[in-house]
Design an enzyme around this catalytic site. Structure first.
Site, PDB file in Angstrom:
ATOM      1  N   GLU A 120       0.774  -1.340   0.176  1.00 49.53           N
ATOM      2  CA  GLU A 120      -0.146  -0.066  -0.057  1.00 49.53           C
ATOM      3  C   GLU A 120       0.837   1.250  -0.036  1.00 49.53           C
ATOM      4  O   GLU A 120       0.614   2.391   0.707  1.00 49.53           O
ATOM      5  CB  GLU A 120      -1.084  -0.016   1.242  1.00 49.53           C
ATOM      6  CG  GLU A 120      -1.892  -1.001   1.146  1.00 49.53           C
ATOM      7  CD  GLU A 120      -2.745  -1.238   2.298  1.00 49.53           C
ATOM      8  OE1 GLU A 120      -3.995  -1.417   2.227  1.00 49.53           O
ATOM      9  OE2 GLU A 120      -2.180  -1.183   3.704  1.00 49.53           O
ATOM     10  N   GLU A 156      -6.348  -7.731  -1.567  1.00 47.15           N
ATOM     11  CA  GLU A 156      -7.058  -7.648  -0.116  1.00 47.15           C
ATOM     12  C   GLU A 156      -8.783  -7.297  -0.358  1.00 47.15           C
ATOM     13  O   GLU A 156      -8.959  -6.138  -0.428  1.00 47.15           O
ATOM     14  CB  GLU A 156      -6.567  -6.701   0.744  1.00 47.15           C
ATOM     15  CG  GLU A 156      -5.170  -6.932   1.095  1.00 47.15           C
ATOM     16  CD  GLU A 156      -4.761  -5.976   2.173  1.00 47.15           C
ATOM     17  OE1 GLU A 156      -5.469  -5.141   2.694  1.00 47.15           O
ATOM     18  OE2 GLU A 156      -3.212  -6.022   2.595  1.00 47.15           O
TER      19      GLU A 156
END
Length: 652
Positions: free
Chosen positions: A205, A280
């Site tokens: 991320e 995710e």
């Protein structure tokens, strides 16, 4: 005899050194990343055996592969249960296991590594292959994951100029050392070498945090240098994708709760061959202390998963089995206010914290059969292993306790310093500071008055005068002023500050990660005068400290409620093979529980979590020692029950 070098000789030496530097650099980066490594028709070049892609499909061994993956972290599940959980993943229709790697546990001090027991990553990956699962490895070094400091070791913060997740030299040197130890241990477990690892993630991320793409390139080059040949990937939310584009080097994937029309917009525009994958898919959510337990309806979950499968999206269920934030490993968030995560990482995942299949598991399994397997001619799946039995060992009476003053005597190292310091800035025998637990600032004072602590306090302060609690400063306090009333000429002031978990996720523009030093920083004043010359105790409840506590001869018989910090001891006797149970701390306020030397984690009466999961392998047949550090007031008993209580439910 010393002979002065001529100018020509000096020039030759300089030229030789420059050539040597270029040769060494060329050697080091012989696996460096070419920003054109992605070819639209071939995918990332990983050799004939590696995972690649074409026309938005993954290809492995010349055949299409629809990745159906589940996240489970080895460091959140006792090793004895790894196989049980993997078999349930396989029976649920998954073909892949995804795991993060926890740098902070593997390298607790610089150059000191641990890959044993619950940290035996190699054994974990080999077991996945035995079960028949591919592996997506996400080694960080930053992992987020509601894990303390996003999995980075706190000793990084000993450097006052530290800039994590950046091109800052000392940070990258630490990353090199860690990956240089980790990757050779699993390099031969890659798919191209006969193992199960089909993809490796670069950082995590990152676009949500920074635009410094050079750091991503450094991570990718380090992976390649240490022999990683498989597909490289990145993952980020929709907004982060475009902030630090790295799609010329690693396959971009997205993270989200629900798919929208724009979730894959950037990826589709970047190339016609990129497979669409949600790295995710948040199958549930985590909990903060003082809130409700997050859940969602099976119908809500099923609609999302069904829509993803209808669109042929590759999925990694985050989490498929959440497990537990044992010990002090739970992280925190801070988006304007600090919120610490609870001990349970149940996550309302398809497999519960205790390893039970849930209605969400059954729904997910049915959807995979409907949309993926039956069209391939596969009409059924093996039955998952049965749930592990849960026992109610009943009420256990507290036997002994250690007063607060005696507890501190078992801390081997203390630091004398003119001013208070955060735990990371202490200099202990290791040369580094304290990582987890509590830090105690002690000072003898002759008179009372107005005590003012510097804010922000990280994270929660308990003020004791002669071992009696006289004040508490909760997280997010804008000021911290406590009135001290002394009745004697010599008084012991203890300021006990608890590290409730370092922040594990921030967004671009925030420097919070580099400021996550725990405890007090600044000047403490009493009656507007600075208080100097502190004795500082790192109360981290490490294994050696627990052993010293356990073997002490200073334990006193417990005879009733103790309204001050203390350590309590009792035991539960189990006949036969022990199994899972849940510890109910009703009537207690706040603290930690350690069974047979294993730190289960925190309890706190503000909830939502009301019971602690006790895995059967932590227990043993016979006498099991229980040690409790209660920060406020202990009770006469604890209760082991057969059901988990994660608190009042918040559902969408």
């Amino acid at each position: 005899m010393y002979r002065k070098l001529s100018a020509r000789t000096k020039l030759g030496v300089v030229v030789g050194l420059i050539i040597l530097w270029f040769v060494c650099r060329r050697f080091y980066y012989s696996h460096s990343i070419n920003m054109a490594d992605i070819d639209g028709s071939e995918g990332i070049h990983t050799g004939n055996k590696g995972l690649h892609f074409k026309n938005r499909r993954f290809i492995l061994d010349g055949k299409p592969l629809w990745i159906l993956s589940g996240a489970m972290h080895y460091f959140r599940v006792v090793p004895e249960y790894w196989k049980d959980r993997m078999l349930k993943m396989k029976a649920g229709g998954l073909n892949t296991l995804e795991t993060y790697v926890s740098w902070n546990l593997h390298e607790p001090l610089p150059g000191l590594f641990d890959f044993e027991g619950i940290l035996n990553l190699r054994k974990y990956i080999e077991l996945a292959q035995e079960i028949g699962l591919y592996v997506i490895l996400r080694p960080g070094p930053f992992i987020c994951s509601e894990w303390d400091f996003g999995g980075m070791p706190s000793w990084l913060l000993k450097d006052p100029a530290m800039k994590v997740r950046s091109t800052y030299g000392p940070y990258q040197a630490a990353v090199k050392r860690f990956l240089g130890k980790l990757l050779p241990m699993v390099e031969d477990l890659q798919y191209s070498k006969g193992g199960p690892i089909i993809a490796v993630q670069v950082e995590n991320e990152f676009g949500s945090y920074s635009r410094e793409v050079e750091h991503l390139k450094f991570i990718a080059e380090t992976l390649r240098y240490h022999g990683i040949q498989e597909l490289l990937v990145t993952s980020d939310n929709e907004q982060g994708q475009s902030q630090a584009p790295f799609h010329h080097v690693a396959l971009p994937t997205v993270n989200f709760k629900e798919m929208t029309e724009t979730s894959f917009k950037d990826i589709k525009e970047w190339g016609p061959d990129y497979p669409l994958m949600v790295m995710e898919y948040w199958s549930g959510w985590f909990d903060h202390w003082g809130t409700e337990h997050n859940t969602e309806t099976v119908e809500f979950h099923g609609n999302i998963v069904g829509n993803l499968l209808k669109e042929n999206i590759n999925i990694n269920f985050y989490m498929y089995h959440g497990g537990t934030n044992f010990g002090f490993m739970a992280g925190a968030n801070n988006f304007g206010s600090y919120k610490a995560d609870v001990t349970s990482y149940d996550y309302d995942a398809p497999i519960s914290e205790a390893g039970d299949v849930t209605p969400k598991y059954i729904k997910t399994r049915d959807l995979i059969l409907q949309y993926v397997l039956k069209p391939q001619g596969i009409t059924n799946l093996p039955e998952p292993p049965p749930s592990i039995p849960k026992a109610a060992y009943g009420q256990v009476t507290i036997l002994d306790y250690l007063p607060w003053t005696d507890v501190l005597q078992f801390v081997e190292e203390s630091v004398n310093n003119p001013d208070v310091l955060p735990m990371e800035m202490l200099t202990l025998k290791s040369g580094y500071g304290q990582s987890y637990g509590f830090i105690v600032y002690q000072k003898n004072i002759n008179n009372g008055g107005n005590l003012v602590l510097p804010v922000p306090i990280k994270d929660r302060a308990q003020i004791l005068l002669n071992s009696q609690e006289v004040g508490i400063v909760e997280p997010n306090a804008n000021s911290a002023s406590i009135r001290l009333a002394t009745a004697q000429s010599l008084n012991v002031l203890d300021i006990v500050v608890e590290n409730l978990g370092r922040v594990n996720y921030i967004t671009q523009g925030s420097n919070l990660l580099n400021e996550e030093r725990k405890g007090l920083s600044g000047t403490v004043t009493l009656n507007e005068l600075p208080v100097k010359d502190w004795k500082i105790y790192p109360l981290d409840f490490n294994k050696d400290f627990i052993k010293r506590l356990s073997s002490s001869t200073k334990w006193l018989q417990f005879g009733g409620v103790v309204s001050r910090p203390a350590v309590y001891k009792t035991n539960v006797v189990i006949n036969g093979q022990p199994t899972d149970t849940f510890l109910n701390m009703m009537g207690w306020k706040k603290g930690i529980v350690i069974i047979n030397g294993f730190n289960l984690g925190r309890y706190w009466d503000i909830g939502p979590q009301k019971t602690l999961y006790v895995p059967g392998p932590v227990l043993k047949s016979g006498v099991n020692e229980i040690i409790i550090f209660e920060q406020h007031h202990g009770q006469g008993h604890i209760t082991f029950q057969s059901t988990h209580d994660l608190g009042p439910v918040k559902s969408n």
